[in-house]
Design a protein around this motif. Structure first.
Motif, PDB file in Angstrom:
ATOM      1  N   GLY A  94       0.305  -0.927   0.333  1.00 36.98           N
ATOM      2  CA  GLY A  94      -0.066   0.034   0.092  1.00 36.98           C
ATOM      3  C   GLY A  94       0.359   1.282   0.177  1.00 36.98           C
ATOM      4  N   PHE A  95       1.874   1.060   0.967  1.00 37.26           N
ATOM      5  CA  PHE A  95       2.544   2.380   0.749  1.00 37.26           C
ATOM      6  C   PHE A  95       3.250   2.451  -0.630  1.00 37.26           C
ATOM      7  N   ASP A  96       3.862   1.777  -0.763  1.00 33.36           N
ATOM      8  CA  ASP A  96       5.056   1.621  -2.311  1.00 33.36           C
ATOM      9  C   ASP A  96       4.011   2.379  -3.471  1.00 33.36           C
ATOM     10  N   THR A  97       2.903   2.144  -3.026  1.00 35.92           N
ATOM     11  CA  THR A  97       1.982   2.129  -4.945  1.00 35.92           C
ATOM     12  C   THR A  97       0.908   3.705  -3.998  1.00 35.92           C
TER      13      THR A  97
ATOM     14  N   TRP B  26      11.862  13.037  -0.534  1.00 35.37           N
ATOM     15  CA  TRP B  26      12.482  12.088   1.437  1.00 35.37           C
ATOM     16  C   TRP B  26      11.060  11.389   1.313  1.00 35.37           C
ATOM     17  N   MET B  27       9.963  11.362   0.181  1.00 35.26           N
ATOM     18  CA  MET B  27       9.032  10.705   0.572  1.00 35.26           C
ATOM     19  C   MET B  27       8.582   9.053   0.254  1.00 35.26           C
ATOM     20  N   PHE B  28      10.138   9.061  -0.995  1.00 38.00           N
ATOM     21  CA  PHE B  28      10.377   7.801  -1.463  1.00 38.00           C
ATOM     22  C   PHE B  28      11.237   7.083   0.061  1.00 38.00           C
ATOM     23  N   LEU B  29      12.056   7.835   0.334  1.00 36.69           N
ATOM     24  CA  LEU B  29      13.457   7.763   1.085  1.00 36.69           C
ATOM     25  C   LEU B  29      12.628   7.286   2.374  1.00 36.69           C
ATOM     26  N   THR B  30      11.460   7.929   3.114  1.00 37.85           N
ATOM     27  CA  THR B  30      11.339   7.087   4.191  1.00 37.85           C
ATOM     28  C   THR B  30      10.618   5.547   3.952  1.00 37.85           C
ATOM     29  N   GLU B  31      10.267   4.855   3.160  1.00 38.81           N
ATOM     30  CA  GLU B  31       9.761   3.437   3.135  1.00 38.81           C
ATOM     31  C   GLU B  31      11.203   2.830   3.124  1.00 38.81           C
ATOM     32  N   VAL B  32      12.298   3.186   3.495  1.00 40.72           N
ATOM     33  CA  VAL B  32      13.491   2.163   4.024  1.00 40.72           C
ATOM     34  C   VAL B  32      13.100   1.743   5.152  1.00 40.72           C
ATOM     35  N   VAL B  33      12.671   2.467   6.017  1.00 42.38           N
ATOM     36  CA  VAL B  33      12.598   2.030   7.749  1.00 42.38           C
ATOM     37  C   VAL B  33      11.624   0.595   7.292  1.00 42.38           C
ATOM     38  N   PRO B  34      10.371   1.213   6.931  1.00 48.13           N
ATOM     39  CA  PRO B  34       9.265  -0.106   6.854  1.00 48.13           C
ATOM     40  C   PRO B  34      10.160  -1.469   6.188  1.00 48.13           C
TER      41      PRO B  34
ATOM     42  N   VAL C 195      11.004 -15.795  -0.024  1.00 51.06           N
ATOM     43  CA  VAL C 195      11.044 -14.886  -1.010  1.00 51.06           C
ATOM     44  C   VAL C 195      10.498 -13.215  -0.245  1.00 51.06           C
ATOM     45  N   MET C 196      10.081 -13.142   1.381  1.00 53.30           N
ATOM     46  CA  MET C 196       9.605 -12.177   1.686  1.00 53.30           C
ATOM     47  C   MET C 196      11.036 -11.639   1.710  1.00 53.30           C
ATOM     48  N   LEU C 197      11.784 -12.330   2.176  1.00 54.09           N
ATOM     49  CA  LEU C 197      13.553 -11.641   2.322  1.00 54.09           C
ATOM     50  C   LEU C 197      13.472 -10.140   0.910  1.00 54.09           C
ATOM     51  N   LEU C 198      13.503 -11.213  -0.421  1.00 52.82           N
ATOM     52  CA  LEU C 198      13.708 -10.601  -1.224  1.00 52.82           C
ATOM     53  C   LEU C 198      12.997  -9.682  -1.950  1.00 52.82           C
ATOM     54  N   ALA C 199      11.363  -9.548  -1.488  1.00 56.57           N
ATOM     55  CA  ALA C 199      10.849  -8.083  -1.602  1.00 56.57           C
ATOM     56  C   ALA C 199      11.259  -7.390  -0.148  1.00 56.57           C
ATOM     57  N   SER C 200      11.510  -7.756   0.491  1.00 52.25           N
ATOM     58  CA  SER C 200      12.467  -6.320   1.004  1.00 52.25           C
ATOM     59  C   SER C 200      13.355  -5.684   0.819  1.00 52.25           C
ATOM     60  N   ALA C 201      14.368  -6.493   0.080  1.00 50.37           N
ATOM     61  CA  ALA C 201      15.553  -5.886   0.065  1.00 50.37           C
ATOM     62  C   ALA C 201      15.079  -5.244  -1.944  1.00 50.37           C
ATOM     63  N   PHE C 202      14.099  -5.668  -2.740  1.00 48.42           N
ATOM     64  CA  PHE C 202      13.533  -4.935  -3.589  1.00 48.42           C
ATOM     65  C   PHE C 202      12.889  -4.024  -2.976  1.00 48.42           C
ATOM     66  N   PHE C 203      12.096  -3.613  -2.290  1.00 44.64           N
ATOM     67  CA  PHE C 203      11.435  -2.470  -1.783  1.00 44.64           C
ATOM     68  C   PHE C 203      12.565  -1.211  -1.249  1.00 44.64           C
ATOM     69  N   THR C 204      13.516  -1.828  -0.371  1.00 45.62           N
ATOM     70  CA  THR C 204      14.221  -0.739  -0.267  1.00 45.62           C
ATOM     71  C   THR C 204      15.317  -0.454  -0.967  1.00 45.62           C
ATOM     72  N   ILE C 205      16.023  -1.013  -1.776  1.00 48.63           N
ATOM     73  CA  ILE C 205      16.467  -0.868  -3.461  1.00 48.63           C
ATOM     74  C   ILE C 205      15.777   0.177  -4.292  1.00 48.63           C
ATOM     75  N   SER C 206      13.889  -0.035  -4.027  1.00 45.80           N
ATOM     76  CA  SER C 206      13.647   0.644  -4.515  1.00 45.80           C
ATOM     77  C   SER C 206      13.346   1.943  -4.019  1.00 45.80           C
ATOM     78  N   ALA C 207      13.250   2.278  -2.772  1.00 45.74           N
ATOM     79  CA  ALA C 207      12.956   3.382  -1.948  1.00 45.74           C
ATOM     80  C   ALA C 207      14.366   4.743  -2.313  1.00 45.74           C
ATOM     81  N   VAL C 208      15.747   3.593  -2.106  1.00 46.20           N
ATOM     82  CA  VAL C 208      16.948   4.459  -2.938  1.00 46.20           C
ATOM     83  C   VAL C 208      16.812   5.241  -3.718  1.00 46.20           C
ATOM     84  N   GLY C 209      16.789   4.105  -4.896  1.00 43.53           N
ATOM     85  CA  GLY C 209      17.000   5.040  -6.173  1.00 43.53           C
ATOM     86  C   GLY C 209      15.966   5.664  -6.634  1.00 43.53           C
ATOM     87  N   SER C 210      14.505   5.042  -6.090  1.00 47.05           N
ATOM     88  CA  SER C 210      13.639   6.872  -6.218  1.00 47.05           C
ATOM     89  C   SER C 210      13.942   8.252  -5.784  1.00 47.05           C
ATOM     90  N   GLY C 211      14.825   7.864  -4.785  1.00 47.62           N
ATOM     91  CA  GLY C 211      14.810   9.043  -3.561  1.00 47.62           C
ATOM     92  C   GLY C 211      16.270   9.633  -4.200  1.00 47.62           C
TER      93      GLY C 211
END
Length: 479
Positions: A44-47, A198-206, A98-114
């Motif tokens: 929900g947060f990412d979309t 920073w809107m994108f970068l905040t997603e790194v925490v969750p 798969v959860m761990l892989l998703a976590s890594a992709f969420f983190t990469i996406s948040a940093v890259g987008s920011g």
């Protein structure tokens, strides 16, 4: 805390589901389901997080409306691909990995987008995030279904939808606070970075928290049995069940012994190349999107402004709608194991059809002012009430019930692959509705909402004719 389901082994639900007596540790079951549902929160947060950044991105990168729209919707491409691949990966490597892989992709996406330097690398990072969202949309319901006692599986499965709508709400809320702190989404905030970054970068925490917590939960007992790790599977079942552990383990072993690993080939059947139950899952996914729910969440602010509301009032209505969605999802969690999945869906379809029809009539009959419909007199309040009733009926039924059904309606042999295909169809439907709405709205909002009304009415017939009731049935009993 121990709990005991109501009913004995011979109790039968009116929809054809049998319920069994079992004792279970409610606290442990909720904890495991909640960790898995963090993927839904990130979903929900990412979309939703990009909503507050759209205009600032457009100005910073000096891009037109077309590329801006593609940048916003590009994540949905990754969502469909991630959902499709995640089902296969879950069957091969396990749910937790798969959860761990998703976590890594969420983190990469948040940093890259920011830190994106242009629209095209932002699109790449958004697609990476979409892969994670798609994976989370598959793995959370599958894991929750496989670790849950049958009598509370619906309520635990509904945590996925609650997490999604909470993620949407907090993304919008964080966007608001960040933009306010900076004096605008395009203004500099901290470390020389604009607020929208920073809107994108905040997603790194969750995102990081998701990975850390996923390491603390056990693997699905179904996957462990498939790997031959029977003692470990029994240990996992014993963490949740206080009775019937050996019986449940025997049932899992029986079905695993009879079934091969879930693959795409297992989904083939006599009806248009797929098994009928797979088409039911695809139908549920598509109808969930074709009623137009994401039009409300993606476009509601601009929509209300177009029909005469001020910007401030439009934003207030968007927040109210988001809070309403959370509240009715909580109601659905309380009801789904008592009322059943089919009944909730039928009530939701009927309610959505009526409320959407009211919206369609209000927009179709509104006079045009500068080419836009103007809701005058009672039409404005009627449309506002109808829109929120639509969210209420969706949130209490099709929002959570579809995720619950997708996690439990397929038999063990095809669950991972079928869930992946159904979730991919859901994201494709989301993309189709989200990208066609602006064009439909230009023709007329009455037409757009008229189409969504028709889909809501058809969804009632679809559920009545083809959707099975799964309340109270063990996963090993699914046909």
């Amino acid at each position: 805390m121990r709990a005991r389901s109501e009913g004995g082994p011979d109790d039968v639900d009116r929809g054809g589901a049998t319920t069994t007596s079992e004792e279970y540790d409610t606290g442990r079951a909720v904890l495991l389901a909640a960790v898995a549902a963090i993927g839904g929160f990130l979903f929900g947060f990412d979309t939703a997080v990009i909503n507050g950044a759209v205009e600032a991105i457009r100005a910073d990168f000096a891009i037109g409306a077309g590329l801006t729209g593609f940048t916003v919707s590009s994540a949905l491409i990754g969502c469909a691909a991630g959902a499709w691949v995640a089902g296969q990966l879950a069957g091969r490597f396990g749910r937790v990995r798969v959860m761990l892989l998703a976590s890594a992709f969420f983190t990469i996406s948040a940093v890259g987008s920011g830190l994106a330097q242009g629209p095209w690398d932002l699109v790449v990072w958004r697609v990476v995030g979409g892969l994670a969202v798609g994976a989370a949309s598959v793995i959370a319901p599958a894991y929750i279904a496989e670790i849950s006692p049958a009598s509370i599986r619906g309520r635990l499965g509904s945590l996925q939808q609650l997490a999604i709508v909470t993620g949407i709400f907090l993304a919008l809320l964080s966007d608001y606070f960040i933009a306010t702190a900076a004096g605008g989404a395009g203004e500099e905030l901290w470390l020389g970075l604009e607020a929208w970054r920073w809107m994108f970068l905040t997603e790194v925490v969750p995102a990081v928290a998701y990975g850390v917590l996923a390491l603390q939960i056990p693997e699905s007992p179904r996957f462990l049995v498939a790997r031959g790790e029977h003692q470990q599977a029994r240990s996992v079942l014993a963490q949740v069940l206080r009775s019937g552990v050996d019986e449940r383990l025997r049932e899992i072993r029986r079905t695993v012994a009879a079934d091969a690993r879930s693959t795409v080939a297992d989904l083939r059947g006599p009806f248009l190349g797929l098994l009928p139950i797979v088409w039911v899952g695809i139908g549920l996914s598509l109808f969930q999107q074709f009623v137009g729910i994401n039009v409300i969440f993606y476009y509601s602010s601009s929509l209300w402004q177009q029909v005469g509301f001020s910007e401030a009032d439009a934003l207030v209505q968007t927040v109210i709608t988001s809070v309403t969605n959370i509240a009715v999802t909580v109601v659905a969690i309380a009801m789904i194991d008592r009322v059943g999945r089919r009944r909730l869906l039928l009530v939701g379809s009927a309610g959505m059809a009526v409320s959407l029809a009211a919206l369609a009539v209000a927009f179709a009959t509104a006079p045009l002012v500068d080419g836009e419909p103007a809701l005058e007199g009672a039409a404005g309040p009627v449309a506002l009430v109808a829109a929120n009733l639509f969210v209420v009926f969706f949130g209490v039924s099709w929002g959570p019930a579809v995720w619950v059904l997708l996690g439990e309606m397929f038999n063990n042999r095809i669950r991972a692959a079928a869930l992946g295909l159904a979730a991919a169809a859901q994201w494709a439907g989301n993309f189709l509705i989200s990208t066609t709405f602006p064009a439909l709205a230009e023709v007329g909002l009455g037409l757009a909402y008229g189409l969504y009304t028709a889909f809501a009415a058809l969804s009632f017939v679809f559920v009545l004719r083809w959707v099975p009731e799964t309340r109270g049935r063990q996963l090993e009993d699914m046909e």
